[in-house]
Write a protein that holds these residues in place. Structure first.
Motif, short mmCIF file in Angstrom:
data_model
loop_
_atom_site.label_atom_id
_atom_site.label_comp_id
_atom_site.label_asym_id
_atom_site.label_seq_id
_atom_site.Cartn_x
_atom_site.Cartn_y
_atom_site.Cartn_z
N ALA A 44 0.83 -1.21 0.00
CA ALA A 44 0.00 0.00 0.00
C ALA A 44 0.87 1.26 0.00
O ALA A 44 0.57 2.22 -0.72
CB ALA A 44 -0.93 -0.02 1.20
N LEU A 45 1.93 1.25 0.79
CA LEU A 45 2.82 2.40 0.82
C LEU A 45 3.52 2.61 -0.52
O LEU A 45 3.64 3.74 -1.01
CB LEU A 45 3.85 2.25 1.94
N LEU A 46 3.99 1.52 -1.12
CA LEU A 46 4.68 1.64 -2.40
C LEU A 46 3.73 2.07 -3.52
O LEU A 46 4.12 2.82 -4.41
CB LEU A 46 5.37 0.32 -2.76
N PHE A 47 2.47 1.59 -3.49
CA PHE A 47 1.51 2.00 -4.51
C PHE A 47 1.08 3.45 -4.34
O PHE A 47 0.69 4.11 -5.31
CB PHE A 47 0.27 1.10 -4.51
N ALA A 48 1.12 3.97 -3.13
CA ALA A 48 0.72 5.36 -2.88
C ALA A 48 1.85 6.35 -3.18
O ALA A 48 1.60 7.55 -3.31
CB ALA A 48 0.26 5.52 -1.44
N LEU A 49 3.06 5.86 -3.28
CA LEU A 49 4.21 6.74 -3.48
C LEU A 49 4.12 7.62 -4.74
O LEU A 49 4.49 8.79 -4.67
CB LEU A 49 5.49 5.90 -3.49
N PRO A 50 3.62 7.14 -5.87
CA PRO A 50 3.54 8.01 -7.05
C PRO A 50 2.65 9.24 -6.84
O PRO A 50 2.76 10.22 -7.59
CB PRO A 50 2.97 7.11 -8.14
N LEU A 51 1.78 9.22 -5.86
CA LEU A 51 0.95 10.39 -5.59
C LEU A 51 1.78 11.58 -5.13
O LEU A 51 1.34 12.72 -5.23
CB LEU A 51 -0.11 10.05 -4.53
N LEU A 52 2.98 11.31 -4.63
CA LEU A 52 3.85 12.37 -4.14
C LEU A 52 4.82 12.89 -5.20
O LEU A 52 5.53 13.86 -4.96
CB LEU A 52 4.65 11.87 -2.93
N TRP A 53 4.89 12.22 -6.33
CA TRP A 53 5.86 12.59 -7.36
C TRP A 53 5.47 13.90 -8.03
O TRP A 53 4.30 14.19 -8.26
CB TRP A 53 5.95 11.52 -8.42
N LEU A 54 6.47 14.65 -8.35
CA LEU A 54 6.28 15.86 -9.14
C LEU A 54 7.01 15.70 -10.47
O LEU A 54 8.11 15.15 -10.52
CB LEU A 54 6.84 17.08 -8.41
#
Length: 109
Positions: A44-54
């Motif tokens: 879940a943490l790894l799948f949510a990580l792209p939400l923080l990408w700029l």
């Protein structure tokens, strides 16, 4: 004057002590079970990580990069869970001669 000494129980059993260390195999199996339990949280943490990408210039991240990342994380989680499952031996039913004979009897009818 000193305080009187407390009375000792003559038939008091010694406290039950457990070994400080577990057997190596038991310890490793428990840690693998812990890893299997934490795998969904890691996913879940790894799948949510792209939400923080700029992306470039502070915009959104490129969809193609995000999709490649999501696929790589998915494949990594599948491989990691397969390794943990193999180490734990989950899903491997023990085969014995009596099991094979019972299976043959049910097929006959």
């Amino acid at each position: 004057m000193s305080a009187p000494e407390p009375a000792k129980k003559p038939n008091a059993a010694p406290p039950v002590t457990r070994p400080v260390f577990l057997a190596r195999a038991t310890y490793r199996q428990r840690r693998m079970r812990d890893a299997a339990a934490l795998l969904p949280i890691l996913g879940a943490l790894l799948f949510a990580l792209p939400l923080l990408w700029l992306g470039q210039n502070g915009g959104e991240a490129r969809t193609s990069h995000v999709m490649i990342y999501v696929f790589a994380v998915w494949a990594g989680l599948v491989m990691l869970s397969a390794v943990i499952t193999r180490i734990l031996g989950i899903g491997a039913a023990p085969q014995s001669a009596s099991d094979d004979a019972g299976a043959a009897d049910t097929r006959r009818g």
